[in-house]
Motif scaffolding. Structure first.
Motif, PDB file in Angstrom:
ATOM      1  N   ASN A  39       6.102   8.687  -9.368  1.00  0.00           N
ATOM      2  CA  ASN A  39       6.302   8.237 -10.743  1.00  0.00           C
ATOM      3  C   ASN A  39       5.473   6.999 -11.049  1.00  0.00           C
ATOM      4  O   ASN A  39       4.898   6.864 -12.116  1.00  0.00           O
ATOM      5  N   SER A  40       5.379   6.094 -10.088  1.00  0.00           N
ATOM      6  CA  SER A  40       4.644   4.844 -10.295  1.00  0.00           C
ATOM      7  C   SER A  40       3.468   4.785  -9.328  1.00  0.00           C
ATOM      8  O   SER A  40       3.652   4.761  -8.110  1.00  0.00           O
ATOM      9  N   MET A  41       2.248   4.784  -9.874  1.00  0.00           N
ATOM     10  CA  MET A  41       1.034   4.794  -9.051  1.00  0.00           C
ATOM     11  C   MET A  41       0.017   3.802  -9.618  1.00  0.00           C
ATOM     12  O   MET A  41       0.071   3.423 -10.790  1.00  0.00           O
ATOM     13  N   TYR A  42      -0.907   3.399  -8.757  1.00  0.00           N
ATOM     14  CA  TYR A  42      -1.987   2.502  -9.158  1.00  0.00           C
ATOM     15  C   TYR A  42      -3.310   3.260  -9.149  1.00  0.00           C
ATOM     16  O   TYR A  42      -3.533   4.133  -8.308  1.00  0.00           O
ATOM     17  N   VAL A  43      -4.182   2.904 -10.091  1.00  0.00           N
ATOM     18  CA  VAL A  43      -5.490   3.558 -10.179  1.00  0.00           C
ATOM     19  C   VAL A  43      -6.583   2.518  -9.966  1.00  0.00           C
ATOM     20  O   VAL A  43      -6.462   1.367 -10.401  1.00  0.00           O
ATOM     21  N   GLY A  44      -7.637   2.931  -9.289  1.00  0.00           N
ATOM     22  CA  GLY A  44      -8.726   1.997  -9.036  1.00  0.00           C
ATOM     23  C   GLY A  44      -9.773   2.566  -8.115  1.00  0.00           C
ATOM     24  O   GLY A  44      -9.938   3.792  -8.013  1.00  0.00           O
ATOM     25  N   PHE A  45     -10.451   1.664  -7.414  1.00  0.00           N
ATOM     26  CA  PHE A  45     -11.585   2.057  -6.579  1.00  0.00           C
ATOM     27  C   PHE A  45     -11.488   1.411  -5.204  1.00  0.00           C
ATOM     28  O   PHE A  45     -11.014   0.292  -5.047  1.00  0.00           O
ATOM     29  N   SER A  46     -11.963   2.150  -4.227  1.00  0.00           N
ATOM     30  CA  SER A  46     -12.087   1.629  -2.872  1.00  0.00           C
ATOM     31  C   SER A  46     -13.486   1.923  -2.373  1.00  0.00           C
ATOM     32  O   SER A  46     -14.098   2.931  -2.752  1.00  0.00           O
ATOM     33  N   SER A  47     -13.996   1.051  -1.516  1.00  0.00           N
ATOM     34  CA  SER A  47     -15.344   1.232  -1.000  1.00  0.00           C
ATOM     35  C   SER A  47     -15.445   0.595   0.375  1.00  0.00           C
ATOM     36  O   SER A  47     -14.647  -0.273   0.730  1.00  0.00           O
ATOM     37  N   SER A  48     -16.413   1.047   1.165  1.00  0.00           N
ATOM     38  CA  SER A  48     -16.581   0.458   2.500  1.00  0.00           C
ATOM     39  C   SER A  48     -18.020   0.556   2.955  1.00  0.00           C
ATOM     40  O   SER A  48     -18.803   1.369   2.464  1.00  0.00           O
ATOM     41  N   THR A  49     -18.349  -0.306   3.906  1.00  0.00           N
ATOM     42  CA  THR A  49     -19.641  -0.246   4.577  1.00  0.00           C
ATOM     43  C   THR A  49     -19.405   0.079   6.048  1.00  0.00           C
ATOM     44  O   THR A  49     -18.292   0.003   6.545  1.00  0.00           O
ATOM     45  N   GLY A  50     -20.473   0.454   6.738  1.00  0.00           N
ATOM     46  CA  GLY A  50     -20.381   0.763   8.165  1.00  0.00           C
ATOM     47  C   GLY A  50     -21.348  -0.093   8.939  1.00  0.00           C
ATOM     48  O   GLY A  50     -21.462  -1.297   8.711  1.00  0.00           O
ATOM     49  N   ALA A  51     -22.073   0.523   9.862  1.00  0.00           N
ATOM     50  CA  ALA A  51     -23.062  -0.210  10.649  1.00  0.00           C
ATOM     51  C   ALA A  51     -24.215  -0.671   9.782  1.00  0.00           C
ATOM     52  O   ALA A  51     -24.919  -1.628  10.103  1.00  0.00           O
ATOM     53  N   THR A  52     -24.427   0.025   8.668  1.00  0.00           N
ATOM     54  CA  THR A  52     -25.376  -0.418   7.653  1.00  0.00           C
ATOM     55  C   THR A  52     -24.619  -0.546   6.340  1.00  0.00           C
ATOM     56  O   THR A  52     -23.506  -0.043   6.196  1.00  0.00           O
ATOM     57  N   ALA A  53     -25.201  -1.216   5.377  1.00  0.00           N
ATOM     58  CA  ALA A  53     -24.431  -1.605   4.197  1.00  0.00           C
ATOM     59  C   ALA A  53     -25.106  -1.193   2.902  1.00  0.00           C
ATOM     60  O   ALA A  53     -26.314  -0.926   2.850  1.00  0.00           O
ATOM     61  N   THR A  54     -24.287  -1.157   1.858  1.00  0.00           N
ATOM     62  CA  THR A  54     -24.745  -0.809   0.518  1.00  0.00           C
ATOM     63  C   THR A  54     -24.009  -1.678  -0.496  1.00  0.00           C
ATOM     64  O   THR A  54     -22.814  -1.939  -0.354  1.00  0.00           O
ATOM     65  N   ASN A  55     -24.728  -2.110  -1.521  1.00  0.00           N
ATOM     66  CA  ASN A  55     -24.083  -2.741  -2.667  1.00  0.00           C
ATOM     67  C   ASN A  55     -23.493  -1.634  -3.532  1.00  0.00           C
ATOM     68  O   ASN A  55     -24.221  -0.800  -4.072  1.00  0.00           O
ATOM     69  N   THR A  94      -9.479   6.177  -6.750  1.00  0.00           N
ATOM     70  CA  THR A  94      -8.253   6.344  -5.979  1.00  0.00           C
ATOM     71  C   THR A  94      -7.001   6.190  -6.834  1.00  0.00           C
ATOM     72  O   THR A  94      -6.930   5.312  -7.696  1.00  0.00           O
ATOM     73  N   ILE A  95      -6.028   7.062  -6.584  1.00  0.00           N
ATOM     74  CA  ILE A  95      -4.684   6.905  -7.129  1.00  0.00           C
ATOM     75  C   ILE A  95      -3.754   6.733  -5.936  1.00  0.00           C
ATOM     76  O   ILE A  95      -3.677   7.602  -5.067  1.00  0.00           O
ATOM     77  N   SER A  96      -3.093   5.591  -5.881  1.00  0.00           N
ATOM     78  CA  SER A  96      -2.332   5.204  -4.695  1.00  0.00           C
ATOM     79  C   SER A  96      -0.983   4.610  -5.098  1.00  0.00           C
ATOM     80  O   SER A  96      -0.871   3.987  -6.166  1.00  0.00           O
ATOM     81  N   PRO A  97       0.052   4.760  -4.268  1.00  0.00           N
ATOM     82  CA  PRO A  97       1.347   4.144  -4.579  1.00  0.00           C
ATOM     83  C   PRO A  97       1.358   2.633  -4.390  1.00  0.00           C
ATOM     84  O   PRO A  97       2.318   1.969  -4.768  1.00  0.00           O
ATOM     85  N   SER A  98       0.293   2.084  -3.807  1.00  0.00           N
ATOM     86  CA  SER A  98       0.236   0.648  -3.528  1.00  0.00           C
ATOM     87  C   SER A  98      -1.197   0.151  -3.606  1.00  0.00           C
ATOM     88  O   SER A  98      -2.149   0.919  -3.446  1.00  0.00           O
ATOM     89  N   THR A  99      -1.349  -1.141  -3.841  1.00  0.00           N
ATOM     90  CA  THR A  99      -2.667  -1.765  -3.787  1.00  0.00           C
ATOM     91  C   THR A  99      -2.869  -2.509  -2.468  1.00  0.00           C
ATOM     92  O   THR A  99      -3.861  -3.224  -2.303  1.00  0.00           O
ATOM     93  N   ASN A 100      -1.938  -2.344  -1.554  1.00  0.00           N
ATOM     94  CA  ASN A 100      -2.024  -2.995  -0.244  1.00  0.00           C
ATOM     95  C   ASN A 100      -2.619  -2.008   0.764  1.00  0.00           C
ATOM     96  O   ASN A 100      -1.967  -1.027   1.150  1.00  0.00           O
ATOM     97  N   PHE A 101      -3.848  -2.263   1.179  1.00  0.00           N
ATOM     98  CA  PHE A 101      -4.529  -1.383   2.126  1.00  0.00           C
ATOM     99  C   PHE A 101      -4.738  -2.081   3.475  1.00  0.00           C
ATOM    100  O   PHE A 101      -5.715  -1.802   4.180  1.00  0.00           O
TER     101      PHE A 101
END
Length: 390
Positions: free
Chosen positions: A238-254, A108-115
C-alpha cells in the motif's frame, strides 16, 4: 479587545485546506524539469548539482547512489486499477572511459528508502547476495544495465530489464527504440553520453507493464521496447517509495537524471526538454592504463601514488601465467625497497598475454581485478571474463 475579522479566519482556513490539497496531489503526481529545490531523499554518491542536475554516481568505483521522492505513494488497495502508474524520465550515462562502464541505473519502487547492506556493481545498490530473489523484498526495478553479468543471466551489456524482487530480469531486451520514419527498431547505446528518455506505464487492470525508450528530442514511440504481462499486486504494498538507484563497479560512470515525471492516478506529465539542465560530456580515452583505479576504495586515495602503482604492478607480475617469469621473493623485496628497478616492460608482456599460448591459466578472478585498459591485449576469453563479469 478587538476581534479578528471573520474574513481573516476564512482566508486562513482556505489556505490550510488548499495546502492540504496540494500536499495530497503531490503524493500522487509530480514533475521535475531539473531538480533545483526538489523534495528528494538522497544517499550514497547522489547529489543535486547547482544547475539542477541530479547525479546518482560519479567516477568513484564500487559505490552506490539513491534518489527517492520523499513522500510514500499509496499503491495497493482493493481495486486492481489502483496499482496503475505512469512515469517518464531523462537520463544520461557518461562513462569515465569511452568503452568501459559500471553498472547502470534502475527506476525503483521500494517499500523503503533504506538500502543499507545493498551491494554495488551488478546489484545496482538494491539488493545483496543473501536477499536477492526473495518475495519479501517487494521490489520492482526497471534496470538500464551496461554490464553483461552472467550470474544474473544478462543478455548483453546494453539492455533494459524488468526486475521483480530479483536482479535476474523476468524480461529484458537490448536497448532500442521504434523509429516510425525507418519503420523498424533502432539500437540505442545507453553509454552514448547523450540524453535518452524512458517511459514506464503499468495498467493494473490489464496487468501489463510497458517500457519505452527514445533519444532526445524524439517523441514517445508508438511501440514499446518491452510489453510484459505481470501481476504486481503481490509485489507493491500500500505504501511504497519511487526513485532511482545506481552503482559503479571496478570501473565507473557518471549517472545523471535530468528530469522526472510521475503520476499514480493517470498519465505522467510530459517533461519540458528545453528546461532540462545541461550535463558534462567529457570522457577519458583508454590509451593509458589506469592501474590506480584497482586500489581498495576504502583507502580513499590516502596513499603515495608511486608506491601504490608499484604494489599493483607487482601484483600483476607475481600473477604472470608463466611461472618461470614470476619474480622471486628476494626480487619482490628489492623492488619494494628500491634496490632494483621494476621491469616495466613486463606489464606489456602481460598485456600481450594472448600470444603466450597459456590463456587457460588466466583465472576470471585475476582478470576481474584489473580494468581492461590495464589488460588490453588479453585473449578474447580473458577479456570476456573481465567485461562480462564487471
Amino acid at each position: 479587545m478587538t476581534a479578528t475579522p471573520k474574513p481573516v479566519h476564512f482566508l486562513l482556513l482556505f489556505y490550510v485546506c488548499l495546502k492540504t490539497l496540494v500536499l495530497a496531489q503531490d503524493e500522487n503526481q509530480f514533475i521535475y524539469n531539473g531538480f533545483q529545490g526538489a523534495n528528494l531523499h538522497l544517499d550514497g554518491l547522489a547529489q543535486i548539482l547547482p544547475n539542477g542536475l541530479l547525479q546518482l554516481t560519479n567516477t568513484s568505483v564500487q559505490q552506490t547512489g539513491h534518489a527517492f521522492y520523499q513522500l510514500p505513494i499509496k499503491f495497493n488497495d482493493s481495486l486492481p486499477q489502483t496499482l496503475s502508474f505512469s512515469t517518464n524520465f531523462v537520463f544520461v550515462m557518461v562513462p569515465e572511459y569511452t568503452d568501459v562502464s559500471g553498472h547502470g541505473i534502475a527506476f525503483t519502487i521500494s517499500p523503503s528508502t533504506n538500502f543499507t547492506g545493498a551491494f554495488e556493481g551488478p546489484y545496482l545498490g538494491l539488493l545483496n547476495s543473501t536477499n536477492n530473489g526473495f518475495a519479501s523484498n517487494h521490489l520492482l526495478a526497471i534496470e538500464l544495465d551496461t554490464i553483461k553479468d552472467r550470474g544474473f543471466n544478462d543478455i548483453d551489456n546494453n539492455h533494459v530489464g524488468i526486475d521483480v524482487n530479483d536482479l535476474k530480469s523476468i524480461d529484458s531486451a537490448t536497448a532500442s527504440y521504434y523509429s516510425s520514419r525507418e519503420g523498424k527498431n533502432e539500437t540505442l547505446k545507453l553509454l552514448s553520453g547523450n540524453p535518452i528518455q524512458v517511459w514506464i506505464d503499468y495498467d493494473g487492470g490489464e496487468n501489463l507493464l510497458k517500457v519505452t525508450l527514445a533519444p532526445i528530442p524524439s517523441p514517445k514511440p508508438n511501440r514499446p521496447l518491452l510489453s510484459t504481462h505481470i501481476d504486481l499486486s503481490p509485489t507493491l504494498l500500500n505504501s511504497m517509495y519511487v526513485g532511482f538507484s545506481s552503482s559503479t563497479g571496478a570501473t565507473a560512470t557518471n549517472h545523471y537524471i535530468l528530469g522526472w515525471s510521475f503520476n499514480k492516478s493517470g498519465k505522467a506529465q510530459s517533461i519540458e526538454i528545453s528546461k532540462l539542465p545541461s550535463f558534462p560530456h567529457q570522457r577519458k580515452p583508454r590509451g593509458k592504463p589506469a592501474i590506480l583505479e584497482t586500489s581498495d576504495p576504502r583507502l580513499r586515495g590516502e596513499y603515495l601514488k608511486e608506491e601504490m602503482e608499484l604494489v599493483l604492478k607487482l601484483g600483476l607480475f607475481c600473477s604472470h601465467p608463466n611461472a618461470a617469469v614470476r619474480p622471486s621473493m628476494r626480487q619482490v623485496v628489492q623492488y619494494l625497497d628500491g634496490d632494483a628497478l621494476f621491469p616495466n616492460d613486463i606489464i606489456l608482456d602481460i598485456a600481450g598475454i594472448g600470444t603466450l599460448g597459456v590463456r587457460n591459466e588466466v583465472s576470471p578472478e585475476f582478470a576481474m581485478s584489473f580494468p581492461s585498459s590495464v589488460l588490453k591485449g588479453f585473449h578474447d576469453s580473458a577479456s570476456s571474463s573481465l567485461l562480462d563479469s564487471g
